[in-house]
Write an enzyme that holds these catalytic residues in place. Structure first.
Site, PDB file in Angstrom:
ATOM      1  N   GLY A  15       0.812  -1.220   0.000  1.00  0.00           N
ATOM      2  CA  GLY A  15       0.000   0.000   0.000  1.00  0.00           C
ATOM      3  C   GLY A  15       0.839   1.261   0.000  1.00  0.00           C
ATOM      4  CE  LYS A  40       2.302  -2.154   5.478  1.00  0.00           C
ATOM      5  NZ  LYS A  40       1.900  -2.784   4.198  1.00  0.00           N
ATOM      6  CG  ASP A  45       7.757  -6.250   6.360  1.00  0.00           C
ATOM      7  OD1 ASP A  45       6.628  -6.464   6.821  1.00  0.00           O
ATOM      8  OD2 ASP A  45       7.971  -5.930   5.178  1.00  0.00           O
ATOM      9  CG  ASP A  80       0.297 -12.485   4.024  1.00  0.00           C
ATOM     10  OD1 ASP A  80       1.352 -13.111   3.757  1.00  0.00           O
ATOM     11  OD2 ASP A  80       0.016 -11.389   3.500  1.00  0.00           O
ATOM     12  CE1 TYR A 106       7.044  -8.227   0.931  1.00  0.00           C
ATOM     13  CE2 TYR A 106       6.177  -9.303  -1.020  1.00  0.00           C
ATOM     14  CZ  TYR A 106       6.096  -8.305  -0.062  1.00  0.00           C
ATOM     15  OH  TYR A 106       5.086  -7.397  -0.100  1.00  0.00           O
ATOM     16  CB  THR A 107      13.409 -12.584   2.792  1.00  0.00           C
ATOM     17  OG1 THR A 107      13.029 -11.323   3.327  1.00  0.00           O
ATOM     18  CG2 THR A 107      14.807 -12.940   3.197  1.00  0.00           C
ATOM     19  CE  LYS A 167      -5.841  11.701  -0.994  1.00  0.00           C
ATOM     20  NZ  LYS A 167      -5.939  12.357   0.324  1.00  0.00           N
TER      21      LYS A 167
HETATM   22  N1  LIG Z   1       1.683   6.489  -3.378  1.00  0.00           N
HETATM   23  C1  LIG Z   1       2.227   5.582  -4.187  1.00  0.00           C
HETATM   24  N2  LIG Z   1       1.892   5.573  -5.492  1.00  0.00           N
HETATM   25  C2  LIG Z   1       2.416   4.661  -6.321  1.00  0.00           C
HETATM   26  N3  LIG Z   1       3.284   3.710  -5.944  1.00  0.00           N
HETATM   27  C3  LIG Z   1       3.649   3.660  -4.674  1.00  0.00           C
HETATM   28  C4  LIG Z   1       3.138   4.589  -3.723  1.00  0.00           C
HETATM   29  N4  LIG Z   1       3.681   4.316  -2.537  1.00  0.00           N
HETATM   30  C5  LIG Z   1       4.485   3.253  -2.715  1.00  0.00           C
HETATM   31  N5  LIG Z   1       4.482   2.860  -3.984  1.00  0.00           N
HETATM   32  C6  LIG Z   1       5.207   1.747  -4.571  1.00  0.00           C
HETATM   33  O1  LIG Z   1       4.578   0.554  -4.157  1.00  0.00           O
HETATM   34  C7  LIG Z   1       5.538  -0.442  -3.859  1.00  0.00           C
HETATM   35  C8  LIG Z   1       5.359  -0.892  -2.424  1.00  0.00           C
HETATM   36  O2  LIG Z   1       5.616   0.207  -1.591  1.00  0.00           O
HETATM   37  P1  LIG Z   1       5.972  -0.009  -0.071  1.00  0.00           P
HETATM   38  O3  LIG Z   1       6.128   1.340   0.531  1.00  0.00           O
HETATM   39  O4  LIG Z   1       7.116  -0.957   0.058  1.00  0.00           O
HETATM   40  O5  LIG Z   1       4.654  -0.696   0.445  1.00  0.00           O
HETATM   41  P2  LIG Z   1       4.354  -1.511   1.768  1.00  0.00           P
HETATM   42  O6  LIG Z   1       5.403  -1.165   2.758  1.00  0.00           O
HETATM   43  O7  LIG Z   1       3.004  -1.078   2.162  1.00  0.00           O
HETATM   44  O8  LIG Z   1       4.384  -2.953   1.386  1.00  0.00           O
HETATM   45  C9  LIG Z   1       6.888   0.172  -4.146  1.00  0.00           C
HETATM   46  O9  LIG Z   1       7.273  -0.164  -5.453  1.00  0.00           O
HETATM   47  C10 LIG Z   1       6.621   1.663  -4.060  1.00  0.00           C
HETATM   48  O10 LIG Z   1       7.488   2.422  -4.865  1.00  0.00           O
HETATM   49  N1  LIG Z   2       9.883 -10.271   4.856  1.00  0.00           N
HETATM   50  C1  LIG Z   2       9.781 -11.589   4.729  1.00  0.00           C
HETATM   51  O1  LIG Z   2      10.621 -12.335   5.189  1.00  0.00           O
HETATM   52  C2  LIG Z   2       8.597 -12.139   4.018  1.00  0.00           C
HETATM   53  C3  LIG Z   2       8.595 -13.456   3.662  1.00  0.00           C
HETATM   54  C4  LIG Z   2       7.486 -13.936   3.007  1.00  0.00           C
HETATM   55  C5  LIG Z   2       6.410 -13.110   2.761  1.00  0.00           C
HETATM   56  N2  LIG Z   2       6.450 -11.826   3.131  1.00  0.00           N
HETATM   57  C6  LIG Z   2       5.290 -10.970   2.828  1.00  0.00           C
HETATM   58  O2  LIG Z   2       5.423  -9.690   3.394  1.00  0.00           O
HETATM   59  C7  LIG Z   2       4.154  -9.127   3.351  1.00  0.00           C
HETATM   60  C8  LIG Z   2       4.046  -8.002   4.342  1.00  0.00           C
HETATM   61  O3  LIG Z   2       4.990  -7.003   4.087  1.00  0.00           O
HETATM   62  P1  LIG Z   2       4.572  -5.696   3.293  1.00  0.00           P
HETATM   63  O4  LIG Z   2       3.416  -5.124   3.991  1.00  0.00           O
HETATM   64  O5  LIG Z   2       5.806  -4.841   3.394  1.00  0.00           O
HETATM   65  O6  LIG Z   2       4.254  -6.093   1.902  1.00  0.00           O
HETATM   66  C9  LIG Z   2       3.181 -10.232   3.633  1.00  0.00           C
HETATM   67  O7  LIG Z   2       2.124 -10.145   2.740  1.00  0.00           O
HETATM   68  C10 LIG Z   2       4.015 -11.502   3.424  1.00  0.00           C
HETATM   69  O8  LIG Z   2       3.384 -12.386   2.532  1.00  0.00           O
HETATM   70  C11 LIG Z   2       7.519 -11.326   3.737  1.00  0.00           C
END
Ligand SMILES: Nc1ncnc2c1ncn2[C@@H]1O[C@H](COP(=O)(O)OP(=O)(O)O)[C@@H](O)[C@H]1O
Ligand SMILES: NC(=O)c1ccc[n+]([C@@H]2O[C@H](COP(=O)(O)O)[C@@H](O)[C@H]2O)c1
Length: 467
Positions: free
Chosen positions: A280, A282, A302, A322, A408-409, A446
């Protein structure tokens, strides 16, 4: 507010009493501050000569002089019998005053006698310890790292060697003991002159001066004016410890003053919690916030995933990443606890430089912890400690698209998003919404800039309200 947080925290699974910790710490430090060898050094003739010039040496040390140092009237003024009991119980008072004890005032055993546990409690209750040296100093003096700083292995030797004795606290030690601003006040050359040279030494002891040991000006020098007021309200500061004040110094009103000042000065601890759907935004948002918010630390959920071999397969056929049990939440809680107990220490140990935010009053500090994660609001022990909760959402299609570009890892196996990630997200969101929390929804569609501005502004407003 801080107290409120702490009390909430103590309801967590492994409650820890801040009071016990700080009290224990204070007592240990009493021992550390004057270990036997240094204590001997403190009062050996050469240091005594250096610390208090010849005339004072005569006054301070020999038995008769012991009486002179605290002649009956002064003794009454400084510590009337009841105060003596309060500060140092009768036996210790005798020990401190009698000639032989004068020699022994400082070695380790006596140090314990002078400040045995009960006295240590009275004189240096944890909060009061902070009081005596305002928040930032108290931390320096009290926390383990600072103890090392105050008395690192080499420093005990140095503290009272001749050169140090001359200076009482040479620049480096002085800096370690009291941060720069206080060092300037207490130990710049002019203050050094005021505190120690013969005339001042004389001023410290004779009867009239006993009353004035902490006149407003000295109080200002030793503790900046604001601290002086907080630590010892004006009249007390003038009289140091006359009977009524002795009672008051540690009693409710002062305690209130101290507590309030501590709360106001040290920490205003908002937890900001961007929570929401995977990908999203975050982490992106959090990254920007921590760069721009004062004294801002972050805890990423994480970082608390359990090792892969502890993640079980579920009925959906996928490893259950999850769900709450995939996280080591105990470890996460204790990390958050670490911040709550000592945000400054936490910040420093995480490489966050601690700075003052208010130019006109640099002692006032705001500390913020951002807890960022994808499955936080469903963990009940933490729900109540957050004071600001955000929830980032993006629609299914966008989420799936962003997720597909993410590695992810442990990379996502085919079908994980539709088979596990999204269904779990929907489940947790429903669960969260049934808890009727005060959540600020953020539209993750946004732009990054817009999201950042929106949240930054909102946090600033919250901080203003909190102040
Ligand atoms: N406001 C936004 N609009 C478009 N893309 C975004 C936005 N915020 C984050 N992203 C992109 O979405 C992906 C996931 O962002 P991330 O901040 O790691 O999300 P989360 O921590 O919620 O998993 C990255 O590629 C990031 O560049
Ligand atoms: N960081 C890790 O080791 C790991 C491993 C497997 C899945 N994930 C994924 O990370 C997600 C949560 O992280 P984000 O919110 O940053 O996407 C979960 O949906 C999970 O499936 C993370």
């Amino acid at each position: 507010m801080y107290i409120d947080f702490v009390s909430r925290l103590s309801a967590l699974p492994t409650p820890m009493s801040l009071y016990d910790i700080t009290r224990g710490g204070a007592y240990d430090i009493m021992k550390l501050v004057m270990p036997s060898r240094e204590a001997e050094l403190v009062m050996t003739s050469r240091e005594a000569e250096l610390v208090m010039l010849s005339r004072e040496v005569e006054l301070v040390m020999p038995s008769r002089e012991a009486e002179l140092v605290m002649p009956s009237r002064e003794a009454e003024l400084v510590m009337t019998s009841r105060e003596a009991e309060l500060v140092m119980p009768s036996r210790e008072a005798e020990l401190v005053m009698l000639s032989r004890e004068a020699e022994l005032v400082m070695p380790s055993r006596e140090a314990e006698l002078v400040m045995p546990s009960r006295e240590a409690e009275l004189v240096m209750l944890s909060r009061e310890a902070e009081l005596v040296m305002p928040s930032r100093e108290a931390e320096l003096v009290m926390t383990s790292r600072e103890v090392e700083l105050v008395m690192p292995s080499r420093e005990p030797e140095l503290v009272m060697t001749s050169r140090e004795a001359e200076l009482v606290m040479p620049s480096r030690e002085a800096e370690l003991l009291m941060p720069s601003r206080e060092v300037e006040l207490v130990m710049t050359s002019r203050e050094a002159e005021l505190v120690m040279p013969s005339r001042e030494a004389e001023l410290l002891m004779p009867s009239r001066e006993v009353e004035l040991v902490m006149t407003s000006r000295e109080a200002e020098l030793v503790m900046t004016s604001r601290e002086a007021e907080l630590v010892m309200p004006s009249r007390e500061a003038e009289l140091l410890m006359p009977s009524r004040e002795v009672e008051l110094v540690m009693t409710s009103r002062e305690a209130e003053l101290v507590m309030k000042s501590q709360e106001a000065e040290l920490v205003i601890p908002p937890f900001i919690m961007p929570y929401g759907v995977t990908n999203g935004g975050k982490t992106t948002l959090t990254g920007r916030l921590i760069k721009n918010l004062p004294n801002c630390c972050v805890v990423h959920q994480d970082d608390f995933f359990k090792p892969q071999d502890q993640i079980e397969f579920g009925e959906d056929g996928f490893k259950q990443w999850d769900v709450m049990t995939a996280m080591d939440m105990d470890a996460m809680v204790s990390t958050i606890k670490g911040w709550m107990e000592n945000p400054v220490k936490f910040a420093r140990s995480h490489g966050v430089s601690v700075s003052a935010t208010n130019d006109s009053d640099p002692e006032r500090e705001i500390h913020i912890l951002i807890v960022e994660g994808f499955i936080l609001y469903n963990y009940k022990p933490l729900i109540d400690v957050y004071n600001k909760s955000y929830y980032v959402t993006i629609p299914y299609e966008e989420c799936k698209r962003r997720r597909s570009t993410r590695t992810y890892t442990v990379p996502d196996p085919p079908g994980l998003f539709d088979g596990h990630v999204w269904p779990m997200y929907l489940k947790h969101r429903t669960e969260m919404e049934s808890n009727s929390l005060d959540i600020h929804y953020l539209d993750g569609m946004k732009s990054k800039e817009e999201l950042y501005n929106q949240v930054y502004e909102d946090i600033q407003n919250s901080l203003l309200n909190a102040l």
